[in-house]
Design an enzyme around this catalytic site. Structure first.
Site, PDB file in Angstrom:
ATOM      1  N   TYR A 146       0.865  -1.193   0.000  1.00 11.09           N
ATOM      2  CA  TYR A 146       0.000   0.000   0.000  1.00 11.09           C
ATOM      3  C   TYR A 146       0.889   1.227   0.000  1.00 11.09           C
ATOM      4  CZ  TYR A 146      -3.323   3.549   1.730  1.00 11.09           C
ATOM      5  OH  TYR A 146      -4.096   4.686   1.874  1.00 11.09           O
ATOM      6  N   ASP A 241       9.360   2.830  -1.026  1.00  9.83           N
ATOM      7  CA  ASP A 241       8.372   3.524  -0.186  1.00  9.83           C
ATOM      8  C   ASP A 241       8.720   3.200   1.262  1.00  9.83           C
ATOM      9  OD1 ASP A 241       4.720   3.591   0.063  1.00  9.83           O
ATOM     10  OD2 ASP A 241       6.327   4.481   1.262  1.00  9.83           O
ATOM     11  N   LYS A 269       5.306   9.572   8.385  1.00  6.54           N
ATOM     12  CA  LYS A 269       5.152   9.032   9.735  1.00  6.54           C
ATOM     13  C   LYS A 269       6.214   9.558  10.708  1.00  6.54           C
ATOM     14  CE  LYS A 269       2.803   4.948   7.897  1.00  6.54           C
ATOM     15  NZ  LYS A 269       1.453   4.883   8.460  1.00  6.54           N
TER      16      LYS A 269
END
Ligand code: KE4
Length: 437
Positions: A146, A241, A269
């Site tokens: 994802y 990613d 994050k």
């Protein structure tokens, strides 16, 4: 929900009237596990407290950002100091340069960075940059990885051997995913076939170097170097990613851990310390294709927000501390071992699989090994549901989805780990009841 959650239940009813699904990100709605979500009043260190006063040991950690623990004094102080001077200017600030410099110093493949406001925005922009730099259109991504909710990346395997992506959500035109090619994570031969078919049309390969969105799945030996070689052989860019793995699995991220250089790295994050920050970076010769230096357009009102930058900088300063990762690694190994023992005691040996990389780990209610999306989706959803609610009842907050990770922080102590293991002893029994039914 028990009356221990009466205020959360009422809050959810009110929220559903004005917020779609009562939440601002779908996973939070408890859809996969049933019941209504607990509403959080506050958090500190490794603990989180809901609006009914129930306190939990938190292993969600905001899905990754809270690697120091919640409400850490130095991060709060940095935010407070920054916010007293204003919140956003729409003009450059030195703190953006300082955070960029700290990231550049930590990740050798990154010479220049662009900050954005979310992981989705970072990955969406990195894909555009890869296409702009190479003049090519195809992007290869792995089933089960994802990368945020940009149109081109919300794809599921379509028909045909070439695994052309088809939209996995309404509202995405076929054209938006027509140039997205799907391969299986950890399947290097499959990636080679795709490169054989599309090689010189591939702008980039986008991959979570450690998958964290189908549960935690480590790259197989040789997988990442294999993707690196495929990209080198055909002039495609390797996009790591690292929104989740960046500063999580080591100070230099997964590319340090596995010693594989990425051409473009996306982050998020942890680098925002819990504030909205994303970033993408790479060698100057790639990044300088971005406006205003180059023609690839990208922009953002709150990009490099000074308050968020200050939070990120304070966080990274702590991560540089000696033995930070060694200490959190030991705690994570202790937790994983205890959970595995608890599962065995419930008669689930060989029927659950534990995957862990550093301080991110997952328990799959499926027989080991779990190495890709197909084996991850074999995880029994009903067993997970029983496990989740038993953990919550035991005062342990984990993500309400079998496809998420548990995250430890520096604030988790041995009492927190013991509490998770104690709750898991009952939770695995509850899951076993479901699996044996
Ligand atoms: P955000 O847009 O949610 O900041 O980042 C998207 C993203 C990109 N890349 C990776 C590897 C990610 O893990 C994420 C977001 N992670 C999810 C957790 N599975 C966020 C939780 C949520 O969607 O609420």
């Amino acid at each position: 929900m028990s009356d221990r959650h009466e205020n959360s239940r009422r809050a959810f009813e009110r929220a559903e009237r004005v917020l779609v699904g009562g939440v601002n990100s779908p996973v939070r709605a408890f859809g996969a596990v049933g019941g209504s979500p607990v509403f959080i009043a506050s958090a500190a260190g490794a603990h989180i407290t809901d609006i009914d006063g129930n306190e939990y040991v938190d292993y969600v950690g905001s899905y990754g950002p809270a690697i120091l623990g919640h409400a850490q004094p130095e991060v709060i102080a940095a935010i407070a100091e920054a916010i007293e001077r204003g919140t956003s200017y729409g003009a450059p600030t030195e703190v953006e340069t300082l955070l960029a410099g700290a990231i550049v110093e930590a990740i050798p493949s990154i010479e220049k960075i662009r900050f954005v406001s979310s992981g989705t925005e970072a990955v969406m922009s990195a894909v555009r940059l890869a296409r702009g730099v190479t003049g090519r259109e195809k992007i290869v991504k792995c089933v089960g990885c994802y990368h945020g909710h940009a149109d081109a990346l919300l794809v599921s395997a379509g028909s045909g051997a070439t695994t052309l992506g088809v939209p996995s959500s309404p509202g995405i035109p076929a054209g938006a995913t027509a140039d997205t090619l799907l391969v299986n994570f950890n399947d290097l031969p499959g990636a080679r076939e795709t490169f054989d078919a599309f090689g010189d049309r591939i702008a980039g390969v986008l991959v979570e170097p450690v998958a964290g969105n189908m549960g935690v799945i480590a790259p197989a030996d040789g997988y990442l170097p294999g993707l690196r070689k495929l990209c080198d052989d055909c002039g495609a860019l390797l996009i790591f990613d690292e929104v989740m793995t960046g500063f999580r699995v080591s100070f230099g991220g997964a590319q340090e851990l596995y010693d594989v250089r990425a051409d473009i790295t996306t982050l998020g994050k942890i680098i925002g310390g819990g504030m909205p920050v994303g970033a993408f970076g790479g060698p100057g010769e790639i990044m300088d294709h971005l406006a205003p230096k180059g023609p690839v357009y990208q922009a953002g009102t709150l990009s490099g927000n000074p308050v968020a930058m200050a939070a990120g900088l304070a966080t990274l300063r702590r991560l540089r501390e000696k033995d930070f990762y060694e200490t959190i690694e030991k705690k994570s190994a202790t937790l994983a071992f205890g959970l595995e023992e608890a599962a065995g005691a419930a008669g689930l040996s060989g029927r659950v699989c534990f995957n862990r990389v550093g301080s991110m780990l997952s328990c799959f209610f499926a027989s080991p090994p779990v190495t890709d999306y197909a084996s991850a989706t074999a995880c029994d959803p009903e067993a997970f549901k029983a496990y989740f609610h038993a953990m919550l009842a035991g005062g342990v907050f984990i993500a309400p989805s079998r496809f998420e990770a548990m995250f430890l922080s520096a604030a988790h102590d041995h009492a927190d780990i013991d509490r998770a293991i104690a709750a898991a002893k009952k939770a695995f029994l509850a899951a076993a009841e479901v699996m044996n039914a």
